[in-house]
Design an enzyme around this catalytic site. Structure first.
Site, mmCIF file in Angstrom:
data_model
loop_
_atom_site.group_PDB
_atom_site.id
_atom_site.type_symbol
_atom_site.label_atom_id
_atom_site.label_comp_id
_atom_site.label_asym_id
_atom_site.label_seq_id
_atom_site.Cartn_x
_atom_site.Cartn_y
_atom_site.Cartn_z
ATOM 1 N N TYR A 71 41.594 63.026 -4.794
ATOM 2 C CA TYR A 71 40.981 63.686 -3.644
ATOM 3 C C TYR A 71 41.088 62.752 -2.444
ATOM 4 C CZ TYR A 71 37.864 66.964 -1.300
ATOM 5 O OH TYR A 71 37.350 67.912 -0.449
ATOM 6 N N TYR B 283 44.161 71.390 3.168
ATOM 7 C CA TYR B 283 42.814 71.056 2.700
ATOM 8 C C TYR B 283 42.096 72.321 2.262
ATOM 9 C CZ TYR B 283 38.078 69.213 2.568
ATOM 10 O OH TYR B 283 36.822 68.842 2.160
#
Length: 388
Positions: A291, A342
């Site tokens: 991440y 994203y």
């Protein structure tokens, strides 16, 4: 903890395009992604009997069920905390399938982060009054995720003597991978170290290219039993481990009152359990989808998950050699959140599945174990996928 190992698998993935202005609702995109995942798996909409999404989703589960004509959901849940929810959606799906509460669970996230209304920085009286940490920081201008993470990054840089430009290698490697991915928002946008260093500071020490992309899009992932997965269209991505993590004295991206804010204790805690659950160690991981909302979070995860010692993450990434496709630990092979798009981490999961299938645009040869991580600075989650 080991009893779920390889009992479930991801069998279908679907997504919309990633864009800056999708021109449609989050509900519409969620439906498109789910239908694509159903087709990818070789299933029918009627097969879906479980659903997991985010508390942040405006595409409500009842609306999805109505629009698609799903007969009944025997299991449904929502995961909070933004990016920390990503692998958590899979963990809930695994729990449902392994326990018999559902047979086929779809996990979905639909977001208009680029063209939708701005939500960060709102001085809503109930939020400032109800969330103690927001009441402490909002009135003084600490309003956005980049500002919140910059505090951790500043401490990390000070504590370990990181030099200007050293964090840029995560950004550069992500961009190199995105340049091979036609679905990435930065597919046709190379990035050099000179361009990285010349980019403006968003919030010190984070530059523009240290930050993820505001994106419109939706992703859906279908989880079912390992036995059923054998008879569907694609090579299953077996779920060897899926877990969440929430540690003491944590807040949502503003956990500044811990003993060491240059470390991620909830990641260390879930990592220990995750590797045990999957029956592997960090050395067994062939490719990692970290991440990467902000570049310092990658070296910090390398340290918390035991790939390197404390303070060694930046040096491990420097030069990019170890984290490129031919390196010791290839990362973010679709471009990650900084260069592909994203979607609160869901695209890291789909890229993990593609690595298992052998269909990634930056395919790692003979990838057997794939690590996927959830959002940082919040209650978080992790996932290990396996090919067999």
């Amino acid at each position: 903890m080991e009893n779920i190992r390889d009992k479930t698998a991801i069998v279908g993935i679907g997504q919309t395009e990633f864009s800056r202005n999708c021109g449609r609702t989050e509900l519409q995109m969620a439906l498109e992604a789910i239908l694509a995942a159903v087709e990818d798996a070789g299933l029918k909409v009627e097969d879906i009997d479980g659903m997991v999404n985010y508390t942040l989703d405006s595409a409500e589960q009842v609306e999805i069920v109505r629009a698609l004509g799903i007969p009944n959901l025997s299991f449904f849940s929502k995961i909070p905390y933004g990016g920390g929810a990503s692998c958590g959606t899979i963990a809930h799906a695994v729990a449902a399938v392994a326990s018999g509460m559902a047979n086929t669970v779809v996990c979905v996230r639909s977001i208009r982060d680029a063209s939708g209304p701005v939500t960060y920085g709102d001085f809503e009286p109930n939020r400032v009054a109800g969330d103690t940490y927001m009441g402490m920081y909002h009135p003084y201008g600490l309003l956005t995720p980049v500002a919140w993470v910059a505090m951790f990054a500043q401490r990390y840089i000070h504590q370990y003597g990181v030099n200007d430009g050293q964090l840029g290698w995560v950004s550069l490697v992500n961009r190199e991978n995105a340049n091979r991915n036609p679905n990435a928002m930065f597919y046709d946008r190379p990035l050099s170290m000179e361009e990285y260093l010349a980019s403006p500071i968003n919030v010190a020490p984070l530059r523009r290219h240290d930050c993820c992309l505001s994106t419109d899009g939706a992703i859906a992932v279908i989880v079912t039993s390992a036995e059923r997965a054998k008879h569907l269209k694609h090579r299953p991505a077996y779920i060897s481990g899926a877990i969440q993590g929430m540690s003491t004295n944590g807040e949502v991206m503003t956990s500044y009152y811990r003993d060491d804010i240059a470390f991620l204790p909830e990641v260390e805690a879930y990592g220990n359990l995750l590797f045990k659950m999957a029956g592997v160690t960090p050395k067994d991981i062939d490719v990692a989808q970290f991440y990467d909302a902000f570049s310092p979070l990658v070296p910090m995860q390398l340290e918390a998950l035991g790939f390197v010692g404390r303070g060694e993450g930046v040096a491990y990434c420097e030069g990019g050699h170890r984290i490129r496709p031919d390196g010791e630990l290839p990362i973010n092979t679709s471009g990650g959140l900084m260069s592909e798009g994203y979607l609160h981490g869901m695209n890291l999961i789909t890229e993990g599945v593609r690595q298992i299938r052998g269909t990634s645009t930056t395919q790692i040869a003979d990838a057997e174990h794939v690590l996927v991580t959830g959002g940082l600075g919040v209650p978080t989650s992790g996932l290990i996928l396996r090919r067999r």
